[in-house]
Motif scaffolding. Structure first.
Motif, short mmCIF file in Angstrom:
data_model
loop_
_atom_site.label_atom_id
_atom_site.label_comp_id
_atom_site.label_asym_id
_atom_site.label_seq_id
_atom_site.Cartn_x
_atom_site.Cartn_y
_atom_site.Cartn_z
N TYR A 84 16.79 60.82 23.27
CA TYR A 84 17.47 60.13 22.18
C TYR A 84 18.84 59.64 22.62
CZ TYR A 84 20.35 64.33 21.41
OH TYR A 84 21.23 65.38 21.56
N ARG A 85 19.35 58.69 21.84
CA ARG A 85 20.71 58.18 22.02
C ARG A 85 21.49 58.47 20.74
NH1 ARG A 85 19.82 52.14 24.66
NH2 ARG A 85 18.05 52.68 26.00
N MET A 86 22.75 58.86 20.89
CA MET A 86 23.54 59.24 19.73
C MET A 86 24.95 58.68 19.84
SD MET A 86 23.39 61.28 16.95
CE MET A 86 22.52 62.84 17.18
N LEU A 87 25.47 58.25 18.69
CA LEU A 87 26.88 57.87 18.56
C LEU A 87 27.56 58.90 17.67
CD1 LEU A 87 26.38 54.07 17.78
CD2 LEU A 87 26.99 55.05 19.99
N TYR A 88 28.68 59.45 18.15
CA TYR A 88 29.50 60.37 17.36
C TYR A 88 30.73 59.58 16.90
CZ TYR A 88 26.63 63.98 19.56
OH TYR A 88 25.59 64.76 19.99
N ILE A 89 30.79 59.28 15.60
CA ILE A 89 31.79 58.35 15.08
C ILE A 89 32.85 59.10 14.28
CG2 ILE A 89 32.13 56.31 13.64
CD1 ILE A 89 29.20 55.59 14.15
N ASP A 90 34.11 58.88 14.63
CA ASP A 90 35.23 59.52 13.95
C ASP A 90 35.29 59.07 12.49
OD1 ASP A 90 37.95 60.96 14.06
OD2 ASP A 90 38.47 58.97 13.29
N PRO A 91 35.39 59.99 11.53
CA PRO A 91 35.39 59.61 10.10
C PRO A 91 36.52 58.66 9.73
CG PRO A 91 34.99 61.96 10.34
CD PRO A 91 35.35 61.46 11.70
N GLN A 92 37.71 58.88 10.28
CA GLN A 92 38.84 58.00 9.95
C GLN A 92 38.60 56.58 10.48
OE1 GLN A 92 42.35 59.99 11.47
NE2 GLN A 92 42.58 61.21 9.61
N TRP A 93 38.05 56.48 11.67
CA TRP A 93 37.74 55.16 12.23
C TRP A 93 36.70 54.45 11.37
CZ3 TRP A 93 33.36 52.67 13.89
CH2 TRP A 93 33.54 51.48 14.61
N LEU A 94 35.66 55.19 10.97
CA LEU A 94 34.59 54.58 10.18
C LEU A 94 35.12 54.09 8.83
CD1 LEU A 94 31.57 53.92 9.93
CD2 LEU A 94 31.24 56.19 8.93
N THR A 95 35.91 54.91 8.17
CA THR A 95 36.46 54.53 6.87
C THR A 95 37.38 53.31 7.00
OG1 THR A 95 36.34 56.83 6.10
CG2 THR A 95 37.78 55.34 4.88
N ARG A 96 38.19 53.31 8.05
CA ARG A 96 39.11 52.19 8.26
C ARG A 96 38.36 50.89 8.54
NH1 ARG A 96 41.59 54.28 12.13
NH2 ARG A 96 40.64 53.14 13.88
N GLU A 97 37.36 50.96 9.43
CA GLU A 97 36.62 49.76 9.79
C GLU A 97 35.80 49.23 8.61
OE1 GLU A 97 36.73 48.03 12.74
OE2 GLU A 97 38.43 49.35 13.09
N LEU A 98 35.28 50.13 7.80
CA LEU A 98 34.47 49.68 6.65
C LEU A 98 35.34 49.14 5.52
CD1 LEU A 98 31.68 52.40 6.47
CD2 LEU A 98 31.39 49.98 7.00
N GLY A 99 36.67 49.32 5.66
CA GLY A 99 37.57 48.76 4.66
C GLY A 99 37.44 47.25 4.56
N ALA A 100 36.98 46.61 5.65
CA ALA A 100 36.78 45.16 5.63
C ALA A 100 35.51 44.78 4.89
CB ALA A 100 36.71 44.64 7.07
N VAL A 101 34.62 45.75 4.70
CA VAL A 101 33.34 45.49 4.03
C VAL A 101 33.42 45.85 2.55
CG1 VAL A 101 30.88 46.02 4.00
CG2 VAL A 101 32.11 45.93 6.18
#
Length: 279
Positions: A84-101
């Motif tokens: 398998y392949r996995m991405l471990y995504i920082d919650p603060q980064w995800l919330t910040r980036e999704l702010g544009a959406v």
């Protein structure tokens, strides 16, 4: 570890996202959780895991989505194992980036995945592409374009969940015990001490805690320390320092638990994530 098992781990310097590609046969890892959002795809075989009180089987093309704190394990029910392949995504980064959406996040809320496992071919493709661009260290514009496609795919599976100060779904005694463990994780806590802090005997405490969180208090404490150890190691802290700071008996004790949860040693994890030499 099984001689046929292997792990390839890197970390993207710009986003902090960890990319992991791994293969396991038989038992992969014990129940544990992460501070990150996990987005992954199964390449080969059957990846079986327990999460959110249900057993799941991920096969090639399926996407698995775990939130911070989701307790999960892993094993291969077939002889050929799984990759398998996995991405471990920082919650603060995800919330910040999704702010544009999302125009505006609701008050007192956090991002949540609707389902742990999904069949979404466009998202599977976007996940694999984001993995490749980050893992190979492609040009920044290529990595950002791939991540934007991943974020767009994730919005179909994300929703805003109310953040509870006290979760009404869980027994109050278990919540008190969990808060006590988080506040005193570095100390050598005994069951009697934990029971006294929650106002019940240790037998009732253990039953309530298992019912609420799916593991006994001692196992939760170990996983809490390991999640913190993972974060400290990725920031370049030495395994000896991490073991001492978090209350493990010694570095080898930390190492044994770390391998059982994550499949690689603290020193190797530190090296892959921080790009710092061992001293």
């Amino acid at each position: 570890m099984n001689a046929h098992n292997w792990i390839d781990l890197k970390q993207d310097a710009d986003t902090g996202i960890e990319t992991l590609r791994a293969h396991f046969q038989g038992h992969a890892y014990d129940p544990h959780w992460h501070d990150s959002y996990l987005v992954g795809v199964t390449e080969q075989g059957v990846q079986q895991f327990n999460c959110r009180r249900a057993k799941h089987q991920s096969t090639p093309g399926k996407v698995f989505l775990l939130e911070p704190g989701d307790i999960h394990d892993g094993e291969a029910p077939t002889d050929d194992g799984f990759t398998y392949r996995m991405l471990y995504i920082d919650p603060q980064w995800l919330t910040r980036e999704l702010g544009a959406v999302f125009d505006k996040a609701p008050d007192n809320s956090e991002l949540s995945f609707a389902n742990t496992l999904t069949t979404d071919l466009p998202l599977a493709h976007a996940t694999a592409l984001a993995f490749e661009t980050l893992h190979r260290g492609e040009l920044k514009i290529v990595r950002q374009t791939a991540l934007d496609a991943l974020l767009e795919g994730l919005t179909r599976h994300l929703h805003w969940r109310t953040r509870y100060d006290q979760d009404p779904r869980l027994p109050l005694v278990a919540q008190k015990a969990r808060e006590y463990l988080h506040a005193n994780a570095q100390y050598d806590i005994g069951l009697d001490q934990l029971a006294a802090a929650t106002g019940v005997d240790r037998f009732r405490l253990t039953r309530a805690f298992k019912a609420a969180y799916g593991m006994a208090p001692h196992a939760y404490l170990v996983q809490l320390r390991l999640a913190t150890a993972r974060r400290m190691l990725s920031q370049g802290e030495q395994p000896t320092t991490v073991a001492m700071t978090l209350g493990f008996a010694d570095q080898s004790h930390l190492g044994r638990w770390f391998v059982r949860a994550y499949g690689l040693t603290p020193a190797l994890y530190r090296k892959r994530c921080s790009n710092l030499p061992d001293r």
